[in-house]
Enzyme design. Structure first.
Site, PDB file in Angstrom:
ATOM      1  N   GLU A 117       0.823  -1.211   0.000  1.00  0.00           N
ATOM      2  CA  GLU A 117       0.000   0.000   0.000  1.00  0.00           C
ATOM      3  C   GLU A 117       0.856   1.259   0.000  1.00  0.00           C
ATOM      4  O   GLU A 117       0.526   2.246  -0.648  1.00  0.00           O
ATOM      5  CB  GLU A 117      -0.945   0.003   1.213  1.00  0.00           C
ATOM      6  CG  GLU A 117      -2.060  -1.025   1.123  1.00  0.00           C
ATOM      7  CD  GLU A 117      -2.971  -0.806  -0.080  1.00  0.00           C
ATOM      8  OE1 GLU A 117      -3.036   0.331  -0.584  1.00  0.00           O
ATOM      9  OE2 GLU A 117      -3.607  -1.773  -0.523  1.00  0.00           O
ATOM     10  N   CYS A 280     -17.629   1.305 -19.791  1.00  0.00           N
ATOM     11  CA  CYS A 280     -18.909   1.133 -19.105  1.00  0.00           C
ATOM     12  C   CYS A 280     -19.611  -0.163 -19.518  1.00  0.00           C
ATOM     13  O   CYS A 280     -20.315  -0.768 -18.710  1.00  0.00           O
ATOM     14  CB  CYS A 280     -19.815   2.331 -19.374  1.00  0.00           C
ATOM     15  SG  CYS A 280     -19.133   3.878 -18.755  1.00  0.00           S
ATOM     16  N   CYS A 283     -18.748  -2.920 -17.193  1.00  0.00           N
ATOM     17  CA  CYS A 283     -18.749  -2.549 -15.771  1.00  0.00           C
ATOM     18  C   CYS A 283     -19.821  -3.322 -14.998  1.00  0.00           C
ATOM     19  O   CYS A 283     -20.990  -3.348 -15.394  1.00  0.00           O
ATOM     20  CB  CYS A 283     -18.996  -1.048 -15.647  1.00  0.00           C
ATOM     21  SG  CYS A 283     -19.078  -0.512 -13.937  1.00  0.00           S
ATOM     22  N   CYS A 289     -25.327   3.031 -12.036  1.00  0.00           N
ATOM     23  CA  CYS A 289     -24.400   4.161 -12.181  1.00  0.00           C
ATOM     24  C   CYS A 289     -25.151   5.389 -12.702  1.00  0.00           C
ATOM     25  O   CYS A 289     -25.645   5.405 -13.821  1.00  0.00           O
ATOM     26  CB  CYS A 289     -23.274   3.787 -13.133  1.00  0.00           C
ATOM     27  SG  CYS A 289     -22.139   5.162 -13.437  1.00  0.00           S
TER      28      CYS A 289
HETATM   29  S1  SF4 Z   1     -18.929   3.031 -12.687  1.00  0.00           S
HETATM   30 FE1  SF4 Z   1     -20.225   4.041 -14.182  1.00  0.00          FE
HETATM   31  S2  SF4 Z   1     -18.840   5.374 -15.300  1.00  0.00           S
HETATM   32 FE2  SF4 Z   1     -17.558   3.891 -14.236  1.00  0.00          FE
HETATM   33  S3  SF4 Z   1     -17.251   2.260 -15.739  1.00  0.00           S
HETATM   34 FE3  SF4 Z   1     -19.037   1.703 -14.460  1.00  0.00          FE
HETATM   35  S4  SF4 Z   1     -20.781   2.447 -15.656  1.00  0.00           S
HETATM   36 FE4  SF4 Z   1     -18.975   3.503 -16.464  1.00  0.00          FE
END
Ligand code: SF4
Ligand SMILES: [Zn+2]
Length: 533
Positions: A117, A280, A283, A289
């Protein structure tokens, strides 16, 4: 013969204070507010002791719209599950993870996490891997590190940058061994309180990863993820936003797998939710989000020329301007997409400073050519590291050359002033200072070898220099010297290309600068710019 190094020291001391404050890409703020029993976040974070009254006033003025919060246990649970199952599938195989997962001794496990860390603060994973591996081979336990010398620590840390990190790590190891019976504190609170150099982020990371404490952490990656997931567009460096982010992290951390959860959040920011090109579509938390939802809404509005979509939630503060949305002066930028979040107040450009430094070489010293290195003070920036004799200097100071010569003579005795040559310059950018080194060289050809070596000085061979505890800036300085000194292959080639027909025209600033150096030797000015590492 010994020398006061006031001028140089004052320059670096200024850097030191800034470094200490900027070493961690984590947010500093007050205590973490524990989440409520049902896992939802209270609307306002708890004020720290001593600041309660003032923060209560702030809270009253700073309402937070539910739009930026996780409002029920179900939403929090889905977030945890999605993130952790993604992490289980996609996590990178990193040496510190392997070591921590396979270590049954809690103190050894904490040490393995602690080292990683600290190294990862301000440094890329790819760079850290090699340093971490060598460090753990050399000092596999806290006891081994506690008995190491600062010189050894600096030597291994050379090139990693922000050298106080290594020194403090070793001080921490010494404290654990000498005062805490060899046992690392188990909670974030005691880690931060008892160990030098362990701030809020590092304490939370060690406590959650090594000891399983359900405590959230916020580093630069987590800031980005949380600001996007909850569409927080206010300045992420502000105290108020920082408090909200720590509270969100604390609310979200999975009590069953806190270490994995924290690593997963950071991993998501490092590999998927990246600053410039977030992916995204891959993700695991895209469905919740708000930044992604906002992008979709903006696209819909643009394509249909509609005033807005009723299906997508928007921030609706009950009173006045929302303190977590971007201010009206910073409207949505269509070209940025989700990268509209986070926003940070623009940093001031680094302050410019100048130093003159000289590579003093004895080409015919006994046992081969040697160069003079002197040691920096035991405290402050680059503490204990070795450098070429240096003085602070005005960019166009006429006395620069004379001051540097006096500095050299304070270490090595009388020197032939006419051999002192200006070779070029090197710019090295620290976190808030751009330091330009005017590079000189002085080769003692045909001289009686200098045999004096006052305390704090060493005559090193080239091989010793490359493995010594020297900073990246000094390695750049040495490259200029190696490229320019007479008699070297590189130097000869440089001389040829510097012939009038092909010589590059020096910048106007450099022409002014060079006019101050006597004797004048036309040179090709090398300028190496990079961030400190
Ligand atoms: S958290 Fe939101 S902005 Fe970030 S990669 Fe996932 S969908 Fe995209
Ligand atoms: Zn808002």
């Amino acid at each position: 013969m010994k020398k006061p190094r006031t001028a140089v020291r004052s320059c670096h001391q200024k850097q030191a204070s800034g470094h200490e404050g900027r070493e961690k890409q984590v947010l500093s703020s007050s205590q973490v507010k524990p989440s409520t029993p049902d896992g939802t976040m209270p609307k306002f974070p708890e004020a720290p002791a001593g600041l309660a009254r003032r923060q209560k006033e702030v809270v009253l003025r700073d309402p937070v719209s539910p739009y930026h919060l996780f409002r029920d246990t179900a939403e929090v649970t889905v977030f945890r599950e999605n993130l952790l199952s993604w992490y289980d599938r996609e996590k990178r195989d990193l040496p510190w993870r392997r070591r921590a997962e396979g270590e049954v001794d809690p103190d050894r496990r904490a040490y393995a996490v602690w080292v990683s860390e600290v190294m990862l603060q301000q440094t890329q994973v790819a760079t850290v891997i090699d340093y971490y591996t060598r460090w753990m081979q050399k000092w596999p336990t806290l006891q081994d590190l506690a008995s190491a010398s600062l010189e050894e620590v600096n030597q291994l840390w050379a090139g990693l940058g922000y050298y106080s990190r290594g020194r403090r790590l070793q001080e921490g190891a010494q404290k654990v061994v000498e005062e805490l019976g060899g046992h690392v504190p188990h909670t974030a609170e005691t880690l931060q309180k008892l160990l030098p150099g362990v701030g809020r982020y590092t304490a939370g990371a060690i406590a959650s990863i090594a000891f399983g404490q359900a405590t959230g952490v916020v580093d630069g990656n987590v800031v980005r993820v949380l600001c996007r997931v909850r569409a927080i567009g206010a300045d992420s460096g502000s105290t108020f936003v920082s408090q909200q982010l720590w509270s969100l992290a604390q609310q979200l951390v999975d009590p069953a797998r806190p270490g994995d959860f924290n690593q997963a959040a950071m991993e998501l920011g490092a590999t998927v939710c990246t600053p410039q090109h977030p992916r995204c579509s891959q993700c695991p938390v895209q469905s919740m989000c708000r930044a992604h939802q906002r992008v979709e809404r903006e696209q819909l509005v643009a394509s249909q020329s509609l005033p807005g979509s009723p299906d997508v939630e928007e921030c609706a503060p009950s009173t006045g301007q929302c303190q977590l949305c971007a201010p009206p002066t910073e409207p949505w930028d269509q070209t940025l997409g989700v990268a509209n979040f986070p926003r940070k107040a623009s940093r001031r450009p680094p302050r410019e400073e100048c130093s003159a430094t000289c590579v003093l070489e004895q080409p015919r010293a006994l046992g081969g050519a040697r160069i003079l290195l002197v040691q920096r003070p035991k405290s402050g920036l680059l503490a204990g590291l070795w450098e070429f004799p240096s003085v602070t200097a005005e960019p166009s100071g006429q006395c620069q050359r004379e001051a540097l010569l006096r500095e050299l003579q304070s270490w090595a005795g009388p020197l032939p002033a006419t051999h002192l040559q200006h070779l070029g310059q090197v710019a090295h950018t620290f976190s808030h200072i751009k330091l330009t080194y005017q590079v000189y060289g002085l080769a003692l050809e045909g001289q009686i070898p200098v045999t004096i070596t006052p305390p704090g000085a060493r005559w090193l061979t080239r091989e010793e220099f490359h493995t010594a505890a020297v900073s990246t800036a000094m390695k750049k300085v040495f490259r200029v010297y190696e490229g320019q000194r007479p008699g070297t292959c590189k130097g000869s080639k440089r001389s040829q290309v510097s012939a009038p027909s092909t010589q590059r025209k020096p910048s106007p600033g450099q022409q002014v600068l060079d006019s101050f150096f006597r004797p004048h030797h036309p040179t090709d000015v090398s300028s190496l710019n990079s961030m400190a590492q």
